[in-house]
Enzyme design. Structure first.
Site, mmCIF file in Angstrom:
data_model
loop_
_atom_site.group_PDB
_atom_site.id
_atom_site.type_symbol
_atom_site.label_atom_id
_atom_site.label_comp_id
_atom_site.label_asym_id
_atom_site.label_seq_id
_atom_site.Cartn_x
_atom_site.Cartn_y
_atom_site.Cartn_z
ATOM 1 N N ALA A 1 0.834 -1.210 0.000
ATOM 2 C CA ALA A 1 0.000 0.000 0.000
ATOM 3 C C ALA A 1 0.868 1.260 0.000
ATOM 4 O O ALA A 1 1.965 1.280 0.549
ATOM 5 C CB ALA A 1 -0.896 0.000 1.228
ATOM 6 N N LEU B 1 2.623 -1.171 4.200
ATOM 7 C CA LEU B 1 3.005 -0.038 3.357
ATOM 8 C C LEU B 1 4.184 -0.391 2.452
ATOM 9 O O LEU B 1 5.190 -0.929 2.912
ATOM 10 C CB LEU B 1 3.382 1.166 4.209
ATOM 11 C CG LEU B 1 2.258 1.846 4.995
ATOM 12 C CD1 LEU B 1 2.826 2.975 5.844
ATOM 13 C CD2 LEU B 1 1.181 2.376 4.061
ATOM 14 N N CYS B 2 4.036 -0.049 1.194
ATOM 15 C CA CYS B 2 5.103 -0.289 0.209
ATOM 16 C C CYS B 2 6.429 0.315 0.674
ATOM 17 O O CYS B 2 7.484 -0.292 0.518
ATOM 18 C CB CYS B 2 4.682 0.331 -1.115
ATOM 19 S SG CYS B 2 5.944 0.361 -2.381
ATOM 20 N N PHE B 3 6.360 1.530 1.259
ATOM 21 C CA PHE B 3 7.602 2.222 1.607
ATOM 22 C C PHE B 3 8.251 1.665 2.871
ATOM 23 O O PHE B 3 9.324 2.116 3.268
ATOM 24 C CB PHE B 3 7.367 3.735 1.692
ATOM 25 C CG PHE B 3 7.435 4.394 0.349
ATOM 26 C CD1 PHE B 3 6.566 4.014 -0.665
ATOM 27 C CD2 PHE B 3 8.372 5.360 0.064
ATOM 28 C CE1 PHE B 3 6.627 4.595 -1.933
ATOM 29 C CE2 PHE B 3 8.451 5.950 -1.203
ATOM 30 C CZ PHE B 3 7.577 5.555 -2.197
#
Lengths: 133, 263
Positions: free
Chosen positions: B94, B155-157
């Protein structure tokens, strides 16, 4: 009994097909080639259709994700889905190890055999993979 | 009338000599519209022979889910619960799209490298080049001596993959892809500043003393990406067929609650 890749048919979109006669019907078993799995590298998700659904040659029947890339799976044949390897999305590492036996995805009762004539034999498919690699 | 932007050549690897490309600079839009446009560009990729590069931003802070993520996973990230949600067509984790510059790149099938991971490398190399000109060093995660961790952070990050770009150890750029018969879509976000919806993720402006403006970054990326892809960009807009496709995508998928929450 192990499937021999040399005896299977292949779609240019990298699905393999094995056909067999069962009770007067022609049943196609479908999977993804070892070349495609190698290209996809680490598969993390797979979405598959339900038994009873219809598929058409060239149309999407499922999706996979690897390295943050989502790719469609295309049906190489026309017909009705009579079996789905529903455990496969939870055992994608095993698919990588054994794409031609454990890694079968769908069984389709063919409504028309015309699409089979458009598939490639192993030699033609391997040549195509060699050119695109 | 189209504006021609010529780009210099470099020695970066090219997937193909792409030639004439289209550059779309979109107005800020909501999440479903942005994702529907990217999907439409991919669906109609076969209409064109060259690449399309689009830059866009978000009318309001939006959480995008990776294509296979479950909407229920949102509960694990309370900071972003108040943001509207959209499901991407691409994979990965995400993203909170708020204070970021977002790009999408669409290639027709003939131009897609056999190993599409190369495209992450090519685009991210170009982005690193752009930042080098601003005296900002972005590191490719695979080049750092950090053990990879198999993680499925929401979360992608907070995830790391080889081609992610990091600044002072923090991920500031990641990309994801979707392939279809007609071509390939790669899109990604450059985190400019931390968002109140994801305060644990610092952006460029939080990590360097003097960050270049978004406009300066975008212009540099346009030039470097043109060089990396061997393309000359013509400023353009969506075709009527792409607009119609985007409307369909919006209605059937990205603007549809049932589709967004399908898993």
């Amino acid at each position: 009994m192990s499937r021999q890749p040399e005896k299977l048919l292949y779609a240019p979109s990298h699905e393999w097909v094995e056909t067999a006669s069962e009770g007067g019907d022609v049943i196609a078993t479908i999977g993804i080639s070892a070349f495609a799995i190698e290209q996809l590298t680490d598969l993390v998700y797979m979405d598959l259709p339900k038994v009873g659904g219809k598929v058409s040659a060239g149309q999407e029947f499922g999706e996979v994700e690897s390295v943050k890339a989502v790719s469609p799976l295309y049906s190489p044949v026309d017909g009705e889905i009579v079996a789905v390897h529903s455990d496969l999305p939870n055992q994608l590492d095993d698919l990588k190890e054994d794409p031609y036996d454990f890694g079968w995805i769908l069984k389709v009762k063919l409504s028309d055999e015309a699409a089979l004539a458009k598939l490639l034999d192993h030699a033609a498919y391997s040549k195509r993979c060699g050119e695109s690699a | 009338m189209d504006t021609l932007i010529r780009t210099a050549t470099t020695e970066l690897p090219r997937p193909i000599t792409l030639g004439g490309g289209r550059l779309i600079l979109s107005e800020p839009a909501d999440g479903p519209t942005n994702m529907a446009i990217d999907a439409a560009l991919l669906r109609r990729a076969g209409d064109r022979t060259g690449p399309t590069l689009r830059f866009y931003s978000w009318a309001n802070a939006t959480l995008s889910l990776g294509y296979f993520q479950s909407v229920a996973e949102r509960d694990g990230h309370p900071d972003s619960l108040a943001a509207p949600v959209v499901r991407r067509a691409s994979g990965g984790g995400a993203l909170v799209h708020d204070r970021e510059l977002t790009y999408s790149l669409v290639l027709p099938a003939e131009a897609v490298p056999a190993d599409s991971r190369r495209l992450y490398r090519i685009v991210h190399n170009a982005i690193r080049d752009a930042f080098r000109d601003f005296n900002i060093r972005l590191d490719r995660f695979a080049d750092l001596e950090i053990d990879p961790v198999a993680d499925r952070s929401f979360l992608c990050f907070q995830r790391r993959t080889d081609e992610d770009l990091l600044l002072h150890g923090y991920k500031v750029l990641g990309s994801a892809q979707r392939k279809e018969r007609g071509g390939l879509l790669q899109h990604g976000g450059l985190l400019l500043n931390a968002s109140p919806y994801a305060p644990q993720l610092p952006g460029l402006g939080d990590l360097v003393d003097r960050a270049p403006s978004m406009e300066a970054i975008r212009q540099s990326l346009i030039e470097k990406l043109g060089a990396a892809l061997g393309s000359v960009w013509n400023i353009g807009e969506l075709s009527s067929l792409e607009k119609a496709e985007a409307t369909l995508e919006l209605q059937a998928k990205f603007g549809c609650k049932a589709w967004t929450e399908k898993r």
